[in-house]
Design an enzyme around this catalytic site. Structure first.
Site, PDB file in Angstrom:
ATOM      1  N   ARG A  53       0.835  -1.198   0.000  1.00 13.88           N
ATOM      2  CA  ARG A  53       0.000   0.000   0.000  1.00 13.88           C
ATOM      3  C   ARG A  53       0.876   1.258   0.000  1.00 13.88           C
ATOM      4  NH1 ARG A  53      -4.538   3.739   1.021  1.00 13.88           N
ATOM      5  NH2 ARG A  53      -3.164   5.533   1.115  1.00 13.88           N
ATOM      6  N   ILE A  67       0.101   7.212   8.316  1.00  9.38           N
ATOM      7  CA  ILE A  67      -0.841   6.237   8.902  1.00  9.38           C
ATOM      8  C   ILE A  67      -0.798   4.927   8.103  1.00  9.38           C
ATOM      9  CG2 ILE A  67      -2.358   7.931  10.007  1.00  9.38           C
ATOM     10  CD1 ILE A  67      -4.296   7.601   7.602  1.00  9.38           C
ATOM     11  N   PRO A  68       0.299   4.171   8.218  1.00 13.55           N
ATOM     12  CA  PRO A  68       0.422   2.942   7.428  1.00 13.55           C
ATOM     13  C   PRO A  68      -0.709   1.946   7.717  1.00 13.55           C
ATOM     14  CG  PRO A  68       2.495   3.480   8.541  1.00 13.55           C
ATOM     15  CD  PRO A  68       1.444   4.381   9.103  1.00 13.55           C
ATOM     16  N   HIS A  69      -1.201   1.337   6.666  1.00 13.72           N
ATOM     17  CA  HIS A  69      -2.222   0.289   6.808  1.00 13.72           C
ATOM     18  C   HIS A  69      -2.218  -0.583   5.557  1.00 13.72           C
ATOM     19  CE1 HIS A  69      -4.278   3.846   5.028  1.00 13.72           C
ATOM     20  NE2 HIS A  69      -4.836   2.951   4.254  1.00 13.72           N
ATOM     21  N   GLY A  70      -2.967  -1.661   5.592  1.00 14.42           N
ATOM     22  CA  GLY A  70      -2.971  -2.608   4.488  1.00 14.42           C
ATOM     23  C   GLY A  70      -3.910  -2.219   3.365  1.00 14.42           C
TER      24      GLY A  70
END
Lengths: 151, 102
Positions: A53, A67-70
């Protein structure tokens, strides 16, 4: 259960890590992912989705915060909704931006919406954004990200 | 060019890839700003945009995918999830009842 009890459940003390170091952006994202895996919120494969991502669209949101996320398909690798807050006091180069704080997200539901809304307000307020970047105690982070009950 | 008048916007959708991060943050802000304007603000993954969307806000890197899903809906594409001028223009159009284009 009050809104704030719900937030405490989302933001485990073990997932607030305020003296991290990372060689680069990918390393920082990996550490964020590992924090979510360590508290049982996500499977290890979720970390790969977080990296994918980040490489396609940056999760940098301003004021030194990402805001790292999948990805959508990686939601099946999420065991329960949770956040992790990692602070990199030395900063991490994030495609030309300098990131000091990562709020990593694993969420299938909407339980984290209030907390992210509060994060947006923190980022719009230069003084509170500075306090977040400077936070050294988990309680500082928790206080900044807890919405006022009356809202 | 697709346009809509701000006063006709009842459902505003903020879309991102997974619908769990950036779109959530922006939707939270817009919900707060548009509380008095009778607009329902929702966040969604691009693949799950509800049909009742009157306008869709998304990152410019996702705009083509959004257009594929909602070809007839006004899309406002943004670069920043915090403080993007296009979002400020959209909010102003809803509050003043002026036109929103792409």
């Amino acid at each position: 259960m009050s809104v704030n009890d719900a937030l405490t459940g989302l933001l485990d003390d073990r997932a607030i890590r305020l003296a991290e170091t990372a060689a680069d952006r990918d390393d920082a994202v990996r550490r964020c992912g590992e924090a979510l895996v360590a508290i049982g919120a996500a499977k290890p494969s979720y970390v790969d989705a977080m990296l994918a991502r980040e490489r396609s669209v940056s999760t940098y949101v301003g004021e030194g915060v990402a805001i790292p996320h999948g990805t959508l398909t990686s939601k099946e690798d999420i065991e329960r909704d949770a956040l992790a807050v990692l602070r990199f006091p030395d900063g991490v180069d994030w495609d030309g931006e300098r990131v000091t704080v990562c709020v990593a997200i694993a969420a299938r539901g909407d339980g984290h919406v209030a907390l992210l809304g509060e994060l947006a307000l923190v980022l719009l307020d230069p003084e509170r954004a500075r306090l977040l970047r400077a936070a050294t105690e988990p309680d500082d982070v928790r206080r900044l990200l807890t919405p006022d009950e009356e809202e | 060019m697709t346009t809509i008048n701000g006063s006709a916007i009842k459902t505003l959708v903020v879309a991102c890839d997974a619908g769990m991060g950036s779109s959530v943050m922006l939707a939270g802000q817009l919900r707060r700003q548009l509380k008095k304007n009778g607009v329902t603000v929702v966040h969604a993954a691009v693949a799950e945009i509800p049909v009742e969307a009157d306008v869709i806000v998304t990152h410019q890197g996702l705009a083509d995918r959004v257009r594929g899903v909602a070809p007839d809906t006004v899309i406002v594409s943004i670069q920043l999830f915090i403080g993007d001028p296009a979002v400020a223009r959209l909010v102003s159009a809803i509050q003043t009842g002026s036109d929103v284009g792409e």
